[in-house]
Write an enzyme that holds these catalytic residues in place. Structure first.
Site, PDB file in Angstrom:
ATOM      1  N   PHE A 387       0.841  -1.199   0.000  1.00  0.00           N
ATOM      2  CA  PHE A 387       0.000   0.000   0.000  1.00  0.00           C
ATOM      3  C   PHE A 387       0.869   1.239   0.000  1.00  0.00           C
ATOM      4  CE2 PHE A 387      -2.546  -3.257   2.032  1.00  0.00           C
ATOM      5  CZ  PHE A 387      -3.842  -3.037   1.553  1.00  0.00           C
ATOM      6  N   ASP A 388       0.502   2.219  -0.825  1.00  0.00           N
ATOM      7  CA  ASP A 388       1.032   3.562  -0.625  1.00  0.00           C
ATOM      8  C   ASP A 388       0.358   4.125   0.623  1.00  0.00           C
ATOM      9  OD1 ASP A 388       2.290   6.094  -1.256  1.00  0.00           O
ATOM     10  OD2 ASP A 388       0.284   6.744  -1.838  1.00  0.00           O
TER      11      ASP A 388
END
Length: 692
Positions: A387-388
């Site tokens: 995930f960013d």
């Protein structure tokens, strides 16, 4: 049908989109074979209409549409009725009228089969219609009129049921197309006029009344209302819209009059792009489908040669070698006919695409755009998700969370002075400070400026101030031990810290937080429960902020201070450890990492050209709630495909053995093909239902 169309003079390429029932041809314009193509398709018993520039089918004549829709039902009903009459005559021991009735049943049942078989023979294609016709004529030649009639009746019935079932999977695209009204109410020359949406230009003003659907994408220029965006985002709760907000064509205006400034023509609207991408995705082939296609190309000729051997070898053995095999030649011929019927892999060929189409349709209804069946299959094997942070696990909107005074200035003064300096900066943190301070219009900074990578400065009330990072402030000795402790405490709480200093004196600290999404912890928990082993967070923020956000969200690990190319390298590392990796980001800043992953998933794709075009999977709403559902759907899809493929091959193998051993009949062989085809279609359509 594609094989027949591709043989038409001038046709360079013919491709049939199974999901949308659309035939795409590439042809030599000098020859323009479209009229002959339409005649060829109609010769197979299928209806066909030319699409206009907007992709809408031209209306066929009413009588033509009626025939296309009901010919299969007429064939099935007629064949079944005369089958019943023939059965009654057989019951009473009257063979001649029974055979006549069975012959008429064959005529009815073969209404479509013979037309398609003749066309296939003309273009030298051996398809199911040819094989079925040979089997029925062979049964009649052997005096098995009742069995031949039963073959065509079951084949017609199965085809009718299949077409009705497949229509359910295609209806979703048609439903999407019908969401956007054909006519828009446009304000022109001071009056409201109704104009076809295809002729409305960007920048024009349209009026949408309560209870109407929005015809085109636009920005609200007047009015307030709540719009039902479920068709685009999958969100069932209406979304409030006011002046300046974007709205999507096809959404429902529930309770207020709106005026919109059009931002995209009909063909470029969000809904139009979604329809186009869903059609492309449904037409694409997954890895399992390519395997089935290769298997079928080998399986069919092998069984055909086996059927020929079963028919000829016993006859040659008896005629030339004088060897009797103990079974009458007519029985060998009958077994060969059954092998012909069994040889067509209809159920196997359709087993994968119907599941893929159903799954992509279900995902689209839930606000998840999947670019093709391949990504559904990969999604089922993903074991790590990266995930960013900003805008993905966090809300992406920094807000002031804490203000600390390091001098005799009040907390309000610290915030006000920082906002005055940040007024002309475009940095997201600067905007957050200005919004938190409220109205500072009465205060101005002289000699104001900005030093890239360091901060902003200016003079307020004769005093020079600077807003910078704690590291820059510490270089000048502006932060004492107590101030540095405050910086560490704020960073441990997941905040980004700005320092307000005046010369070598610390004035105050401002802690800005990008709060995690409320749904993030539960989403990550559901992913782990669903079989995802590793959840990584990748961010450019510092160590303390990364640690705090990862802990709150429930990530397995985190990486801080990462540049875009380092995120790409981290995705590659995760792939080496865990196998298939998915990357979740915003589709713009994270494009390299999304591209490097096995499945790139973009957030908030509705209205975003970049996210829609670059991501493998697009979550239409700007939230994570749909993510566990995508991986769950992927696993269900792969399970259904495996069920269909194994069941199709197993039934074929069983009936192949029964036919060779003489324990099968022609109508049983038809069930092994048509009946199983219907069963795998119905099994694939289970994916249309929302998971519990």
């Amino acid at each position: 049908m594609c094989a027949a169309v591709s043989k038409v003079d001038g046709v360079l390429l013919a491709d049939l989109n199974f999901a949308s029932a659309t035939l795409l041809i590439e042809y030599d314009p000098a020859l323009d074979p479209t009229a002959e193509v339409m005649r060829t398709v109609e010769a197979t018993g299928h209806g066909i209409s030319r699409l206009d520039e907007a992709g809408v089918a031209a209306h066929a004549a009413p009588e033509r549409r009626w025939i296309d829709r009901h010919v299969a039902a007429i064939a099935t009903a007629g064949s079944g009725a005369f089958m019943l009459i023939g059965g009654v005559f057989t019951w009473f021991g009257i063979p001649a009228p029974a055979n006549v009735s069975f012959a008429v049943a064959i005529v009815f049942g073969g209404m479509l089969v013979w037309r398609r078989a003749l066309l296939s023979v003309r273009v030298r294609v051996l398809d199911m219609n040819v094989l079925m016709s040979v089997a029925v004529f062979g049964a009649a030649a052997l005096g098995e009129w009742g069995e031949g009639a039963m073959v065509f009746f079951l084949f017609a019935l199965g085809g009718l049921l299949e077409s009705r079932a497949l229509e359910q999977t295609r209806r979703s695209i048609r439903d999407l197309m019908e969401l956007a009204p054909a006519v828009a109410r446009v304000r022109r020359a001071g009056a409201l006029v109704e104009v076809e949406t295809a002729h409305v230009l960007v920048g024009e003003t349209i009026v949408v009344r309560p209870g109407e659907r929005v015809p085109l994408d636009g920005l609200v220029s007047l009015g307030v209302s709540a719009l039902d965006e479920s068709a685009i985002t999958g969100e069932s709760v209406p979304v409030d819209k006011s002046v300046g907000d974007a709205v999507f064509g096809g959404t429902l205006n529930t309770n207020g009059m709106l005026e919109l400034t059009v931002t995209a023509i009909a063909g470029d609207s969000t809904l139009a792009r979604i329809i186009h991408l869903v059609e492309e995705a449904q037409a694409s082939k997954a890895a399992s489908q390519r395997f089935v296609d290769r298997f079928s190309r080998v399986y069919t000729p092998v069984v055909l040669w086996l059927a020929l051997a079963v028919a000829l070898v016993p006859w040659l053995a008896a005629t030339l070698g004088g060897v009797a095999l103990g079974v009458p030649q007519a029985e060998w011929f009958r077994r060969a006919l059954m092998l012909l019927v069994i040889s067509c892999p209809c159920a196997l060929v359709i087993s994968t695409p119907v599941a893929i189409v159903s799954a992509i349709t279900r995902a689209a209804r839930d606000g998840v755009l999947v670019k093709g069946g391949a990504f559904l299959e990969i999604g089922a094997r993903v074991r790590a998700v990266a995930f960013d942070k900003t805008g993905t696990l966090s809300q992406g909107r920094p807000t002031v969370g804490r203000v600390i005074s390091l001098s005799d200035a009040s907390v309000d003064d610290v915030l006000r002075l920082a906002a005055v300096l940040e007024t002309n900066s475009n940095h997201p943190l600067a905007r957050a400070v200005v919004e938190a301070a409220g109205d500072t219009a009465a205060v101005f900074a002289s000699d104001a400026g900005e030093v890239p990578g360091r901060g902003v400065y200016g003079t307020v009330d004769g005093v020079r101030y600077e807003v910078c990072s704690p590291a820059c402030a510490d270089e000048t000795g502006a932060l004492d031990a107590a101030a540095r402790d405050w910086v560490l405490a704020l960073e441990d709480a997941g905040m980004t810290v700005l320092a307000l200093v005046s010369g070598a004196r610390g004035v105050g600290l401002i802690g800005l937080e990008d709060a995690i999404r409320p749904e993030a912890p539960s989403v990550l928990r559901k992913l782990r429960e669903g079989g995802i082993e590793h959840l990584a967070m990748l961010t450019g923020d510092n160590e303390r902020i990364a640690h705090a956000v990862a802990e709150q969200a429930g990530a397995t690990e985190y990486r801080s201070r990462m540049l875009p190319h380092e995120k790409t390298e981290e995705v590659a590392r995760l792939r080496g450890v865990f196998g298939k990796v998915a990357m979740v980001g915003d589709g713009v800043n994270d494009a390299p990492a999304l591209a490097a992953s096995d499945v790139g998933i973009a957030m908030g794709a509705a209205g975003s050209d970049t996210a829609l075009e670059t991501a493998d999977v697009a979550l239409m709403r700007d939230d994570l709630e749909r993510l566990p559902g995508f991986f769950s759907l992927s696993r269900r899809t792969v399970a259904v495909i495996m069920q269909n493929v194994v069941f199709s091959i197993a039934v074929k193998a069983i009936f192949l053995a029964l036919a060779l051993a003489g324990h099968s009949t022609l109508w049983m062989a038809v069930f092994a093909d048509t009946g199983v085809s219907l069963l795998v279609i119905l099994n694939g359509m289970r994916l249309l239902r929302r998971a519990a």
